[in-house]
Design a protein around this motif. Structure first.
Motif, PDB file in Angstrom:
ATOM      1  N   PRO A 238       0.817  -1.215   0.000  1.00 17.64           N
ATOM      2  CA  PRO A 238       0.000   0.000   0.000  1.00 17.64           C
ATOM      3  C   PRO A 238       0.852   1.268   0.000  1.00 17.64           C
ATOM      4  N   THR A 239       0.216   2.397  -0.247  1.00 13.61           N
ATOM      5  CA  THR A 239       0.891   3.684  -0.155  1.00 13.61           C
ATOM      6  C   THR A 239       0.849   4.142   1.310  1.00 13.61           C
ATOM      7  N   LEU A 240       1.687   5.120   1.640  1.00 15.14           N
ATOM      8  CA  LEU A 240       1.632   5.675   2.993  1.00 15.14           C
ATOM      9  C   LEU A 240       0.282   6.334   3.239  1.00 15.14           C
ATOM     10  N   ALA A 241      -0.274   6.963   2.207  1.00 16.79           N
ATOM     11  CA  ALA A 241      -1.583   7.600   2.346  1.00 16.79           C
ATOM     12  C   ALA A 241      -2.651   6.561   2.690  1.00 16.79           C
ATOM     13  N   GLU A 242      -2.575   5.407   2.036  1.00 16.83           N
ATOM     14  CA  GLU A 242      -3.527   4.330   2.332  1.00 16.83           C
ATOM     15  C   GLU A 242      -3.309   3.772   3.733  1.00 16.83           C
ATOM     16  N   SER A 243      -2.107   3.967   4.260  1.00 17.49           N
ATOM     17  CA  SER A 243      -1.754   3.422   5.576  1.00 17.49           C
ATOM     18  C   SER A 243      -2.000   4.409   6.712  1.00 17.49           C
ATOM     19  N   GLY A 244      -2.627   5.533   6.396  1.00 17.20           N
ATOM     20  CA  GLY A 244      -2.983   6.481   7.439  1.00 17.20           C
ATOM     21  C   GLY A 244      -2.146   7.741   7.487  1.00 17.20           C
ATOM     22  N   ILE A 245      -1.068   7.808   6.682  1.00 15.84           N
ATOM     23  CA  ILE A 245      -0.242   9.015   6.628  1.00 15.84           C
ATOM     24  C   ILE A 245      -0.771   9.861   5.471  1.00 15.84           C
TER      25      ILE A 245
END
Length: 292
Positions: A238-245
């Motif tokens: 996943p992307t960091l954005a998808e991971s909550g960042i």
């Protein structure tokens, strides 16, 4: 004889001869091997991209294009070397986003990035990826953040040096996630990856290229890519954005530069030849293989 009228003519003749000599030199280029300076040790993304383009470039120009490593000070040592090289088209730089970041990180550089170079072409954009050793208890970004919060300043992340994009991403990640991480600068990806594999450093936000074999081989665990979209090389990560960042979108661009003052004809020829290579199916396939 009126010699006063001859002086301007002599001066004009000298200028004309100088121009003709310069034009002839540009037309004869390249007449000897060309050096492409990589400002990091062998084994990283800069080195891989440089070697991918120099082989076909050597063939198209009819002269060897040699990759020479000059690492140090967040890629600024190699940049300084090229900035001060003779602007004749025989010394080039594998530039990267690190060089634009360095202008803000270092109080004083021995060159002016905007004025000391003549840009030739962008080569590739490489995603960065957050990785940990496969033995790490962190299995995703959420658990990594929990570990970091439980031991402030204990978890370390390696970078390619102060002022590099890995350093910037680590700092940005720490700020958004609200964690305190220990920054450990290296001279490049190769020594960083060695310590990451050996457990001397806990994580890195390095470019994807040097890490792909170790991720696919199960020695490193990829937790997230730093770009807005997932990488086609690691589609399950996943992307960091998808991971909550949220709103996180950082990658690393690489491009070729020459010293400022390099003849326009030479810069145009290099641009033309390199763009042909970069747009070729073989080169694009190679980029996909290494995650660029």
């Amino acid at each position: 004889m009126n010699t006063s009228n001859m002086r301007p003519r002599t001066a004009l003749a000298a200028v004309a001869l100088g121009f003709c000599a310069s034009l002839a030199a540009a037309q004869a280029w390249p007449a000897k091997p060309i050096t492409l300076v990589v400002p990091f040790p062998p084994g990283g993304s800069s080195d891989s991209l440089a070697r991918a383009i120099t082989t076909p470039l050597s063939q198209s120009l009819g002269q060897p294009v040699i990759v020479e490593s000059k690492p140090g000070a967040g890629a600024t040592v190699g940049a300084d070397y090229v900035a001060k090289a003779k602007p004749d088209g025989y010394t080039l730089l594998m530039g990267a986003v690190h060089h634009t970041i360095a202008t803000s990180v270092y109080k004083k550089l021995p060159y002016d990035f905007e004025k000391s170079f003549a840009p030739i072409t962008t080569v590739a954009l490489v995603p960065n990826v957050l990785v940990v050793n496969a033995k790490s208890p962190a299995t995703d970004v959420k658990s990594l953040i929990a570990l970091a919060k439980a031991s402030p300043g204990k978890l370390s992340y390696g970078s390619n040096g102060n002022g590099t994009v890995q350093h910037l991403i680590g700092t940005q990640f720490s700020g958004i996630a609200g964690v305190e991480l220990l920054h450990v600068p290296y001279k490049g990806s190769a020594p960083l990856t060695t310590d990451l594999l050996g457990g001397q450093v806990d994580m890195s936000f390095d470019t994807l290229t040097p890490l792909v074999p170790h991720i696919q081989g199960g020695k490193l665990r990829a937790l997230a890519v730093t770009t807005a979209k997932r990488s086609s090389t690691l589609p399950d990560v996943p992307t960091l954005a998808e991971s909550g960042i949220k709103d996180f979108n950082q990658g690393t661009w690489f491009g070729i530069l020459a010293p400022a003052g390099t003849p326009g004809e030479v810069v145009a020829r290099l641009n033309s030849e390199m763009v042909k290579i970069i747009q070729s199916p073989d080169f694009r396939k190679r980029m996909e293989e290494i995650g660029a």
